[in-house]
Structures are given as structure tokens and as C-alpha cells.
Design a protein around this motif. Structure first.
Motif, PDB file in Angstrom:
ATOM      1  N   ARG A   1       0.810  -1.216   0.000  1.00 16.57           N
ATOM      2  CA  ARG A   1       0.000   0.000   0.000  1.00 16.57           C
ATOM      3  C   ARG A   1       0.846   1.271   0.000  1.00 16.57           C
ATOM      4  NH1 ARG A   1      -2.658  -3.294   3.749  1.00 16.57           N
ATOM      5  NH2 ARG A   1      -1.786  -2.162   5.537  1.00 16.57           N
ATOM      6  N   LEU A   2       2.163   1.097  -0.047  1.00 15.43           N
ATOM      7  CA  LEU A   2       3.071   2.246  -0.032  1.00 15.43           C
ATOM      8  C   LEU A   2       4.027   2.189  -1.232  1.00 15.43           C
ATOM      9  CD1 LEU A   2       3.961   2.189   3.798  1.00 15.43           C
ATOM     10  CD2 LEU A   2       2.223   3.595   2.654  1.00 15.43           C
ATOM     11  N   PRO A   3       3.474   2.181  -2.446  1.00 17.81           N
ATOM     12  CA  PRO A   3       4.328   2.015  -3.632  1.00 17.81           C
ATOM     13  C   PRO A   3       5.295   3.171  -3.850  1.00 17.81           C
ATOM     14  CG  PRO A   3       2.080   2.571  -4.280  1.00 17.81           C
ATOM     15  CD  PRO A   3       2.037   2.268  -2.816  1.00 17.81           C
ATOM     16  N   TYR A   4       4.884   4.404  -3.471  1.00 17.37           N
ATOM     17  CA  TYR A   4       5.797   5.530  -3.705  1.00 17.37           C
ATOM     18  C   TYR A   4       6.993   5.466  -2.759  1.00 17.37           C
ATOM     19  CZ  TYR A   4       7.528  10.167  -4.771  1.00 17.37           C
ATOM     20  OH  TYR A   4       8.329  11.214  -5.170  1.00 17.37           O
ATOM     21  N   LEU A   5       6.766   5.065  -1.523  1.00 16.72           N
ATOM     22  CA  LEU A   5       7.886   4.866  -0.604  1.00 16.72           C
ATOM     23  C   LEU A   5       8.819   3.796  -1.146  1.00 16.72           C
ATOM     24  CD1 LEU A   5       9.484   4.986   2.047  1.00 16.72           C
ATOM     25  CD2 LEU A   5       7.778   3.463   3.056  1.00 16.72           C
ATOM     26  N   ASP A   6       8.261   2.694  -1.590  1.00 17.87           N
ATOM     27  CA  ASP A   6       9.076   1.600  -2.127  1.00 17.87           C
ATOM     28  C   ASP A   6       9.882   2.066  -3.336  1.00 17.87           C
ATOM     29  OD1 ASP A   6       9.607  -0.921  -1.170  1.00 17.87           O
ATOM     30  OD2 ASP A   6       8.297  -1.941  -2.587  1.00 17.87           O
ATOM     31  N   ALA A   7       9.239   2.831  -4.216  1.00 18.24           N
ATOM     32  CA  ALA A   7       9.930   3.358  -5.392  1.00 18.24           C
ATOM     33  C   ALA A   7      11.045   4.320  -4.987  1.00 18.24           C
ATOM     34  CB  ALA A   7       8.933   4.055  -6.314  1.00 18.24           C
ATOM     35  N   SER A   8      10.791   5.114  -3.945  1.00 17.08           N
ATOM     36  CA  SER A   8      11.805   6.059  -3.468  1.00 17.08           C
ATOM     37  C   SER A   8      13.013   5.325  -2.905  1.00 17.08           C
ATOM     38  CB  SER A   8      11.205   6.981  -2.400  1.00 17.08           C
ATOM     39  OG  SER A   8      10.160   7.767  -2.940  1.00 17.08           O
ATOM     40  N   VAL A   9      12.770   4.236  -2.195  1.00 16.93           N
ATOM     41  CA  VAL A   9      13.883   3.437  -1.662  1.00 16.93           C
ATOM     42  C   VAL A   9      14.732   2.911  -2.813  1.00 16.93           C
ATOM     43  CG1 VAL A   9      14.501   1.328  -0.423  1.00 16.93           C
ATOM     44  CG2 VAL A   9      12.683   2.800   0.465  1.00 16.93           C
ATOM     45  N   MET A  10      14.096   2.424  -3.862  1.00 20.34           N
ATOM     46  CA  MET A  10      14.849   1.902  -5.004  1.00 20.34           C
ATOM     47  C   MET A  10      15.645   3.002  -5.696  1.00 20.34           C
ATOM     48  SD  MET A  10      12.534  -1.123  -6.714  1.00 20.34           S
ATOM     49  CE  MET A  10      10.978  -0.238  -6.834  1.00 20.34           C
ATOM     50  N   GLU A  11      15.052   4.175  -5.817  1.00 24.89           N
ATOM     51  CA  GLU A  11      15.771   5.276  -6.453  1.00 24.89           C
ATOM     52  C   GLU A  11      16.938   5.743  -5.582  1.00 24.89           C
ATOM     53  OE1 GLU A  11      16.007   8.346  -9.660  1.00 24.89           O
ATOM     54  OE2 GLU A  11      15.970   6.181  -9.318  1.00 24.89           O
ATOM     55  N   ILE A  12      16.782   5.701  -4.272  1.00 18.13           N
ATOM     56  CA  ILE A  12      17.891   6.019  -3.368  1.00 18.13           C
ATOM     57  C   ILE A  12      19.016   5.005  -3.545  1.00 18.13           C
ATOM     58  CG2 ILE A  12      18.569   6.053  -0.921  1.00 18.13           C
ATOM     59  CD1 ILE A  12      15.600   7.162  -0.462  1.00 18.13           C
ATOM     60  N   GLN A  13      18.657   3.736  -3.675  1.00 21.53           N
ATOM     61  CA  GLN A  13      19.673   2.708  -3.901  1.00 21.53           C
ATOM     62  C   GLN A  13      20.389   2.920  -5.234  1.00 21.53           C
ATOM     63  OE1 GLN A  13      16.809  -0.667  -3.008  1.00 21.53           O
ATOM     64  NE2 GLN A  13      18.660  -1.525  -2.105  1.00 21.53           N
ATOM     65  N   ARG A  14      19.630   3.307  -6.253  1.00 21.43           N
ATOM     66  CA  ARG A  14      20.233   3.518  -7.563  1.00 21.43           C
ATOM     67  C   ARG A  14      21.161   4.725  -7.552  1.00 21.43           C
ATOM     68  NH1 ARG A  14      20.125   6.405 -12.042  1.00 21.43           N
ATOM     69  NH2 ARG A  14      18.617   7.884 -11.148  1.00 21.43           N
ATOM     70  N   ARG A  15      20.672   5.853  -7.020  1.00 24.97           N
ATOM     71  CA  ARG A  15      21.473   7.076  -7.046  1.00 24.97           C
ATOM     72  C   ARG A  15      22.600   7.041  -6.011  1.00 24.97           C
ATOM     73  NH1 ARG A  15      23.123  10.286  -9.006  1.00 24.97           N
ATOM     74  NH2 ARG A  15      22.356  12.379  -8.530  1.00 24.97           N
ATOM     75  N   GLY A  16      22.314   6.496  -4.825  1.00 19.62           N
ATOM     76  CA  GLY A  16      23.361   6.380  -3.822  1.00 19.62           C
ATOM     77  C   GLY A  16      24.445   5.401  -4.236  1.00 19.62           C
ATOM     78  N   ASN A  17      24.025   4.317  -4.908  1.00 16.97           N
ATOM     79  CA  ASN A  17      24.954   3.340  -5.496  1.00 16.97           C
ATOM     80  C   ASN A  17      26.087   3.026  -4.514  1.00 16.97           C
ATOM     81  OD1 ASN A  17      25.962   1.621  -7.414  1.00 16.97           O
ATOM     82  ND2 ASN A  17      26.951   3.220  -8.627  1.00 16.97           N
ATOM     83  N   VAL A  18      25.694   2.487  -3.368  1.00 19.91           N
ATOM     84  CA  VAL A  18      26.616   2.326  -2.246  1.00 19.91           C
ATOM     85  C   VAL A  18      27.825   1.469  -2.599  1.00 19.91           C
ATOM     86  CG1 VAL A  18      26.824   1.307   0.055  1.00 19.91           C
ATOM     87  CG2 VAL A  18      24.869   2.771  -0.481  1.00 19.91           C
ATOM     88  N   VAL A  19      27.623   0.385  -3.354  1.00 15.04           N
ATOM     89  CA  VAL A  19      28.753  -0.471  -3.756  1.00 15.04           C
ATOM     90  C   VAL A  19      28.983  -0.272  -5.246  1.00 15.04           C
ATOM     91  CG1 VAL A  19      29.716  -2.787  -3.746  1.00 15.04           C
ATOM     92  CG2 VAL A  19      28.098  -2.127  -1.962  1.00 15.04           C
ATOM     93  N   GLN A  20      29.847   0.679  -5.588  1.00 14.08           N
ATOM     94  CA  GLN A  20      30.064   0.992  -6.999  1.00 14.08           C
ATOM     95  C   GLN A  20      30.991  -0.019  -7.666  1.00 14.08           C
ATOM     96  OE1 GLN A  20      31.178   5.044  -7.681  1.00 14.08           O
ATOM     97  NE2 GLN A  20      29.417   5.871  -6.586  1.00 14.08           N
ATOM     98  N   LEU A  21      32.064  -0.377  -6.969  1.00  9.30           N
ATOM     99  CA  LEU A  21      33.022  -1.355  -7.481  1.00  9.30           C
ATOM    100  C   LEU A  21      33.022  -2.558  -6.547  1.00  9.30           C
ATOM    101  CD1 LEU A  21      36.030   0.976  -8.373  1.00  9.30           C
ATOM    102  CD2 LEU A  21      34.272   0.107  -9.919  1.00  9.30           C
TER     103      LEU A  21
END
Length: 421
Positions: free
Chosen positions: A273-293
């Protein structure tokens, strides 16, 4: 020779189509010193397969990725929210609090208990994780010039890293020794108990098993170190992006208010029931890209890949950043846009195959289900209870991180404001 592997199609070809050629971790001076042929992260062959297979099974039996694990996480999120509340209206660097809370979730799985945030042994352990992640990038040059290990003054922080490891191993060894002393086969409470049970059974039937107390300590350390640092950095990146994009923060909060009762924290049952929160988490993971190498790989023999000859002694570095910022996949990868993960017709999540923050193949992150649940529960609980703004007088933290083993945000302070609903 160093080879950087870029692009999602190359990742698929290497790690999904030809996993037997690209699964082995590269043998370097530091990984050999760190791993000592034990655990999961720095091992190969039979040891790696046996340790990883057992770890996956035990974590599943303990409820990883299932709702039975949620009570452990909710206990920690409740304590975390309470700690945040004590810092309301005060400029606050959340790094240490986030890190200890995330580590505690893993500790509850490993040890069957959580630690108070001011527990000195626990704080020392978590601080060692943080310090080593900051220093190990500087020490990487020792891989290529091992004689630098002996320079006076420790300019590459090599001695400091291993002093921290010594302290951390003492912490883990004490926990394992206590479990061995109190072990009851009919009362399996946590990961250590389950590992001990399997270890005792295999000792009777398989003299060549790699399961032993030293391996157990190393496996626990691998899980704690990897799981703590990556999830901590992702939550901190979430705060950074909430400061930069207050409209996203407001939209997440409105979605939570509409779909979750005000007298309780969000649960995993609320996720659909919280798709926008879930989408935001994924976008944070994509942009933050914590493990680049990712950690390097080596092939078992000379091979031809993508029209190039790769000698077996070459170290292959998977560049996950090349996937997360690929314009052909994302269109506008430089923009923070959670809507890219929402379906226009269904209003629910869409996960492109190239969204691989936990990597792919046989070496993909075995803690993925736990990390996904942690990110959802921590961030939903935080944003339900508080609004986060930049500390008065401070500039917005940069969106470019401190590059090391992980891509961490620069230190920053937040202002925590209790929400009136």
C-alpha cells in the motif's frame, strides 16, 4: 592486470551465463590477510560453497525475508525512533545512531539478542567496522606493493585495520565461546546455535568439513560487516535525498498517513500500500549506489570474453556504477526521480532487470531479503514520525559521496522535527 567490467549485458554474460568462469574471488595481498581462508567473502571453492550454502539455509530457517523476522526488526526500529525523538530540534549527525541500530538487527539474528546503544563492547565493534571501511581504500596500494606494510608510522592505515580486526574477532569469539558453553541441541535460538548444531553433526560424518569455530566467527563477521555498512550508507543517503527533495519527503509522508494507522509503526504488510515509498527506496539505492566497485574476480584459466583475451592472473573488477548510471537503461540517470519505478497504469512498483543493487549471480548478496525489509521498516518508521531538514546554518550535503569500499555520504547534520498529525 586490472580489468573493469562495465555494463549490464556484460554482467549477465559473465555472472549469469558463465558463472563458473567468474565466481572466484581474486587473490590479493589484503584479501588473503583479511580472509585467512575462512568465511564467505574472501573464500573460494569447497569452503565458500559449504559456508554460503549453510548460511543461506540457517538464515531462511530463522525467518529471513519472512514475517517471522519482523518482530526482531520492529523492536530495533522502535528503539531507533525513540533515540531519534530524544534529538528533536537539535542539530544532529545521525551516522552513529543509524549504524548501531542497523548492526543490532544483524546481532539479533546472530546472537539472539540486541545491545544497548551505549554498550561499550558493542560500540567498539561497530566503530571498528566504520573505521576500517574508511581506511581500507587507502591501504589498497599495499596489494600492489606488499613491502609498504612495513613502513614506519602506518601511513596506509594497514596496521590500524588489523588492530581493529583483532578487537572485532575478540568480540565475536567471546560470543561463540558463550554459545558453545550454553548450547542445547533442542533449543536453537539464533544463527550461532544453528551453525553449532550443523557443525557437531558433520564432525561425525564428514572429516573434511570446513565447519568449525574459527569459520563460524569469520562468517558472523562477514555478515555483520557487509550488512551493517551497506544498509547504514543507504539510510544516510535516504536522509540526504530527503533534505534535497522535500517534496518527495512530503509525498512519502502523505502516503503513509493515508494507508497506515497513526497509533502504530508501519509493518511489512503495509508495503503493497506504499508504492511511492518503495519506489523512493529503489531510487535512493540507484542514485546512492553504495557499492560501486565490487571485490575483484579471477577466472580459473585464460578465456576469451567480449572479443578480448583475459589471462587467468588478471583481476576483474565489476563496475556496478556503470549499470546504475547507464543512460540507455535509465534515460536520465543523473536525476533523482522515484517515479521511474512506478507503473503509470497500475500505480505499483516496476523493477527493471538492470536494477541490481544486490548484484547478480552466485555471489549476489545473500542478505538481500533482510536489507530490503530493514530499509522499508526503518525509513517508513522515520518518515511517519519525523520530518527531516538541514540543520540551521548548514549547507545541504553534497550528492557526491566519499568514494571508498562503499560510497558513503559526506558527514552532515540534520534537524529532526516531530510531525503533528
Amino acid at each position: 592486470m586490472l580489468i573493469f567490467l562495465n555494463g549490464y549485458n556484460n554482467f549477465k554474460e559473465a555472472f549469469i551465463t558463465n558463472p563458473d568462469l567468474f565466481t572466484n574471488k581474486a587473490s590479493t595481498f589484503i584479501t588473503e590477510k583479511l580472509g585467512q581462508g575462512k568465511g564467505i567473502v574472501c573464500t573460494n571453492g569447497l569452503t565458500w560453497r559449504e559456508q554460503r550454502k549453510l548460511t543461506l539455509r540457517v538464515l531462511k530457517d530463522l525467518g529471513l525475508g519472512q514475517h517471522s523476522m519482523e518482530d526482531r526488526m520492529h523492536e530495533e526500529v522502535t528503539a531507533f525512533v525513540k533515540a531519534l525523538d530524544s534529538n528533536v530540534n537539535t542539530p544532529f549527525d545521525a551516522h552513529d545512531l543509524v549504524q548501531t541500530a542497523v548492526a543490532n538487527v544483524i546481532c539479533s539474528l546472530m546472537f539472539g539478542r540486541r545491545f544497548d546503544y551505549d554498550n561499550p563492547q558493542f560500540k567498539k565493534y561497530v566503530h571498528g567496522i566504520d573505521e576500517n571501511f574508511k581506511n581500507i581504500g587507502l591501504s589498497a596500494i599495499v596489494n600492489f606493493f606488499p613491502m609498504l606494510e612495513h613502513l614506519p608510522g602506518d601511513p596506509f592505515k594497514f596496521k590500524k585495520i588489523f588492530k581493529n580486526i583483532e578487537n572485532m574477532e575478540e568480540f565475536l569469539s567471546t560470543a561463540v565461546t558463550d554459545h558453545m558453553r550454553e548450547y542445547e541441541e533442542t533449543n536453537i535460538k539464533d544463527f550461532i546455535d544453528a551453525y553449532i548444531k550443523e557443525m557437531k553433526q558433520r564432525e561425525k560424518t564428514d572429516p573434511d568439513t570446513s565447519l568449525n569455530e574459527e569459520q563460524l566467527c569469520k562468517v558472523i563477521g562477514d555478515l555483520l560487516i557487509a550488512g551493517t555498512e551497506t544498509t547504514t550508507s543507504t539510510i544516510l543517503w535516504a536522509l540526504v535525498y530527503m533534505l534535497h527533495y522535500p517534496d518527495v519527503q512530503k509525498r512519502i509522508q502523505a502516503e503513509i498517513d493515508e494507508n497506515v494507522e497513526h497509533d502504530r509503526l508501519p509493518s511489512l504488510n503495509d508495503r503493497s500500500r506504499l508504492p511511492y515509498l518503495d519506489a523512493s527506496v529503489m531510487e535512493i539505492q540507484r542514485r546512492g549506489n553504495v557499492v560501486q566497485l565490487l571485490l575483484g574476480r579471477q577466472t580459473p584459466k585464460d578465456i576469451t570474453f567480449g572479443g578480448y583475451t583475459i589471462p587467468k592472473e588478471a583481476i576483474i573488477i565489476p563496475n556496478l556504477g556503470s549499470v546504475m548510471t547507464d543512460k540507455e537503461i535509465w534515460g536520465d540517470p543523473e536525476n533523482f526521480r522515484p517515479e521511474r519505478f512506478l507503473s503509470e497504469t497500475k500505480g505499483k512498483n516496476e523493477t527493471p532487470s538492470a536494477f541490481i543493487p544486490f548484484f547478480v549471480g552466485k555471489r549476489s548478496c545473500l542478505g538481500e531479503p533482510l536489507a530490503k525489509s530493514e530499509l522499508f521498516l526503518f525509513l517508513s518508521g522515520m518518515l511517519q514520525q519525523f520530518t527531516f531538514t538541514c540543520a540551521a546554518g548548514d549547507e545541504l550535503p553534497p550528492l557526491k559521496g566519499v568514494f571508498g569500499i562503499t560510497n558513503m555520504p559526506h558527514p552532515f547534520r540534520i534537524q529532526i522535527n516531530r510531525r503533528q498529525r
